[in-house]
Design a protein around this motif. Structure first.
Motif, PDB file in Angstrom:
ATOM      1  N   VAL A 152     -30.781  42.490  84.733  1.00 23.55           N
ATOM      2  CA  VAL A 152     -31.433  42.661  85.885  1.00 23.55           C
ATOM      3  C   VAL A 152     -30.796  43.549  86.595  1.00 23.55           C
ATOM      4  O   VAL A 152     -30.422  44.588  86.727  1.00 23.55           O
ATOM      5  N   VAL A 153     -32.009  44.375  87.236  1.00 25.09           N
ATOM      6  CA  VAL A 153     -32.366  45.366  88.599  1.00 25.09           C
ATOM      7  C   VAL A 153     -31.543  44.750  90.044  1.00 25.09           C
ATOM      8  O   VAL A 153     -32.985  44.623  90.202  1.00 25.09           O
ATOM      9  N   GLU A 154     -29.982  44.908  90.461  1.00 23.88           N
ATOM     10  CA  GLU A 154     -30.063  44.212  91.499  1.00 23.88           C
ATOM     11  C   GLU A 154     -29.824  45.263  93.013  1.00 23.88           C
ATOM     12  O   GLU A 154     -29.671  44.686  94.056  1.00 23.88           O
ATOM     13  N   ASP A 155     -29.921  46.882  92.394  1.00 24.08           N
ATOM     14  CA  ASP A 155     -30.660  47.405  93.734  1.00 24.08           C
ATOM     15  C   ASP A 155     -31.568  48.398  93.340  1.00 24.08           C
ATOM     16  O   ASP A 155     -31.105  48.580  91.451  1.00 24.08           O
ATOM     17  N   VAL A 156     -31.276  50.179  93.818  1.00 25.44           N
ATOM     18  CA  VAL A 156     -31.961  51.180  93.137  1.00 25.44           C
ATOM     19  C   VAL A 156     -30.530  52.506  94.021  1.00 25.44           C
ATOM     20  O   VAL A 156     -29.891  51.974  95.406  1.00 25.44           O
ATOM     21  N   VAL A 157     -30.751  53.280  93.487  1.00 19.42           N
ATOM     22  CA  VAL A 157     -30.140  54.314  94.205  1.00 19.42           C
ATOM     23  C   VAL A 157     -30.855  55.290  95.270  1.00 19.42           C
ATOM     24  O   VAL A 157     -31.979  55.825  95.063  1.00 19.42           O
ATOM     25  N   LEU A 158     -30.359  55.487  96.354  1.00 15.74           N
ATOM     26  CA  LEU A 158     -30.890  56.250  96.952  1.00 15.74           C
ATOM     27  C   LEU A 158     -29.967  57.254  97.631  1.00 15.74           C
ATOM     28  O   LEU A 158     -28.563  57.125  97.534  1.00 15.74           O
ATOM     29  N   ARG A 159     -30.402  58.315  97.543  1.00 15.31           N
ATOM     30  CA  ARG A 159     -29.713  59.772  97.694  1.00 15.31           C
ATOM     31  C   ARG A 159     -31.496  60.771  97.857  1.00 15.31           C
ATOM     32  O   ARG A 159     -32.461  60.935  97.445  1.00 15.31           O
ATOM     33  N   GLU A 160     -30.657  61.398  99.533  1.00 15.23           N
ATOM     34  CA  GLU A 160     -31.116  62.786  99.930  1.00 15.23           C
ATOM     35  C   GLU A 160     -33.026  61.759 100.487  1.00 15.23           C
ATOM     36  O   GLU A 160     -33.937  62.799  99.595  1.00 15.23           O
ATOM     37  N   ASN A 161     -32.974  60.594 100.894  1.00 18.56           N
ATOM     38  CA  ASN A 161     -34.112  60.379 100.556  1.00 18.56           C
ATOM     39  C   ASN A 161     -35.045  59.894  99.844  1.00 18.56           C
ATOM     40  O   ASN A 161     -36.354  59.892 100.009  1.00 18.56           O
ATOM     41  N   PRO A 173     -21.190  46.622  89.427  1.00 17.82           N
ATOM     42  CA  PRO A 173     -22.946  47.099  88.126  1.00 17.82           C
ATOM     43  C   PRO A 173     -22.581  48.176  87.429  1.00 17.82           C
ATOM     44  O   PRO A 173     -21.845  48.663  88.273  1.00 17.82           O
ATOM     45  N   LEU A 174     -23.264  48.898  86.545  1.00 16.59           N
ATOM     46  CA  LEU A 174     -24.156  49.981  86.435  1.00 16.59           C
ATOM     47  C   LEU A 174     -25.105  50.849  86.766  1.00 16.59           C
ATOM     48  O   LEU A 174     -25.718  49.494  87.542  1.00 16.59           O
ATOM     49  N   THR A 175     -24.706  52.180  86.329  1.00 20.37           N
ATOM     50  CA  THR A 175     -25.737  52.737  87.440  1.00 20.37           C
ATOM     51  C   THR A 175     -26.745  53.764  85.959  1.00 20.37           C
ATOM     52  O   THR A 175     -26.212  53.593  85.294  1.00 20.37           O
ATOM     53  N   ILE A 176     -28.219  53.474  86.503  1.00 21.53           N
ATOM     54  CA  ILE A 176     -28.761  54.600  85.123  1.00 21.53           C
ATOM     55  C   ILE A 176     -29.588  55.725  86.410  1.00 21.53           C
ATOM     56  O   ILE A 176     -30.335  54.959  87.328  1.00 21.53           O
ATOM     57  N   MET A 177     -29.462  56.671  85.756  1.00 22.74           N
ATOM     58  CA  MET A 177     -30.599  57.528  86.929  1.00 22.74           C
ATOM     59  C   MET A 177     -31.726  57.784  86.386  1.00 22.74           C
ATOM     60  O   MET A 177     -32.000  58.118  85.237  1.00 22.74           O
ATOM     61  N   ALA A 178     -33.314  58.047  87.427  1.00 26.80           N
ATOM     62  CA  ALA A 178     -34.551  58.306  86.966  1.00 26.80           C
ATOM     63  C   ALA A 178     -35.045  59.119  87.800  1.00 26.80           C
ATOM     64  O   ALA A 178     -34.828  59.341  89.217  1.00 26.80           O
ATOM     65  N   LYS A 179     -35.650  60.391  87.319  1.00 30.16           N
ATOM     66  CA  LYS A 179     -36.456  61.052  88.257  1.00 30.16           C
ATOM     67  C   LYS A 179     -36.984  60.194  89.060  1.00 30.16           C
ATOM     68  O   LYS A 179     -37.649  60.516  90.124  1.00 30.16           O
ATOM     69  N   TYR A 180     -38.412  59.040  88.287  1.00 29.91           N
ATOM     70  CA  TYR A 180     -38.968  57.966  88.922  1.00 29.91           C
ATOM     71  C   TYR A 180     -38.885  56.602  88.518  1.00 29.91           C
ATOM     72  O   TYR A 180     -37.971  56.844  87.588  1.00 29.91           O
ATOM     73  N   VAL A 181     -38.935  55.518  89.634  1.00 28.23           N
ATOM     74  CA  VAL A 181     -38.683  54.824  89.020  1.00 28.23           C
ATOM     75  C   VAL A 181     -40.172  53.340  89.389  1.00 28.23           C
ATOM     76  O   VAL A 181     -40.672  53.995  90.231  1.00 28.23           O
ATOM     77  N   ILE A 229     -24.195  37.495  83.623  1.00 25.72           N
ATOM     78  CA  ILE A 229     -23.588  37.517  84.805  1.00 25.72           C
ATOM     79  C   ILE A 229     -23.794  37.064  86.544  1.00 25.72           C
ATOM     80  O   ILE A 229     -23.843  36.429  86.838  1.00 25.72           O
ATOM     81  N   GLU A 230     -25.907  37.412  87.146  1.00 25.37           N
ATOM     82  CA  GLU A 230     -26.412  37.326  87.720  1.00 25.37           C
ATOM     83  C   GLU A 230     -26.402  35.282  87.524  1.00 25.37           C
ATOM     84  O   GLU A 230     -25.701  34.710  88.567  1.00 25.37           O
TER      85      GLU A 230
END
Length: 257
Positions: free
Chosen positions: A128-137, A158-166, A149-150
């Motif tokens: 499940v994607v429970e949030d996004v990573v928000l950096r520098e707008n 949670p853990l994070t996955i970094m991505a250039k686009y979502v 778990i949810e």
């Protein structure tokens, strides 16, 4: 590898899984939702050589396709979306005196997923994607947890996955856009909710509503309809595939030099 068979089985799974997840931690594109638009986008993005993964909360992929129309195992597509399904090797039956085709509701998600995987995309279920990573707008990744778990209501970080686009391909819920809008009201992102059924209008709007709703976050398929307040269209799916392909083309144009 030494040890008892049971131990070797567990070690093989854990070692392979660690490698698999390590490769997922930094992506070109993270797709949230494995419905028709998400799987289509995954195939065309991966075919461009991009590092792509699809994250699905359920153990099955394909979104609402499996059940066809009210449980009858057929869905409908129209021209020119039939060309996309032919690329995946999906069989189509013309409907006399129309530009419509019927196709089997089980064959479609099965072959879409195989097409995406063969192109090089990964599909991860039970996440499940429970949030996004928000950096520098900019949306710069996703925050994930295990779906069990949810469901259990456990307070586990949670853990994070970094991505250039979502890509928000979560369907009627538009859950990724809703999360971004709800947690960050200062961004002034509106989620209108979808309107009642009007098949033609709903199909048409899928392409016009597919867009980058916020830097780093694209909306496709029924998520785009829900965000922009368009009509639903029932068991006709052509706009979904066209929306996914168009999204892939726009992102690839930004990333592939």
């Amino acid at each position: 590898m030494s040890g008892e068979l049971e131990e070797n089985i567990s070690r093989a799974i854990l070692n392979a899984s660690h490698k698999y997840w390590d490769e997922l931690l930094s992506l070109d594109v993270a797709i949230c939702g494995s419905g028709p638009s998400g799987l289509t986008a995954a195939k065309y993005l991966a075919a461009k050589g991009l590092k792509v993964a699809v994250f699905e909360r359920h153990l099955s992929f394909g979104g609402g396709t499996w059940g066809g129309g009210m449980g009858y195992p057929e869905i409908v597509v129209e021209k020119p979306a039939d060309e996309i399904l032919r690329e995946f090797g999906i069989k189509l039956t013309p409907v006399k005196d129309t530009e419509l085709y019927t196709t089997n509701s089980v064959e479609v998600p099965a072959k879409l997923s195989v097409g995406a995987l063969n192109a090089g995309a990964k599909i991860v279920t039970g996440i499940v994607v429970e949030d996004v990573v928000l950096r520098e707008n900019k949306v710069a990744g996703i925050v994930i947890n295990g779906y069990p778990i949810e469901k259990a209501g456990l307070h586990i970080d949670p853990l994070t996955i970094m991505a250039k686009y979502v890509i928000d391909a979560t369907g009627h819920e538009a859950s990724i856009t809703n999360i971004l809008a709800g947690k960050n009201p200062e961004l002034d992102i509106k989620v209108c909710g979808e309107k009642s059924m009007w098949a033609e209008k709903g199909e048409e709007s899928l392409l016009t509503n597919m867009k980058e709703i916020y830097p780093g976050l694209f909306i496709v398929g029924m998520a785009a309809s829900a965000v922009c307040g368009s009509h639903r269209m029932g068991a006709i799916f052509g706009g979904m595939y066209l929306s996914g392909k168009k999204c892939a083309e726009e992102i690839a144009e930004k990333l592939v030099k």
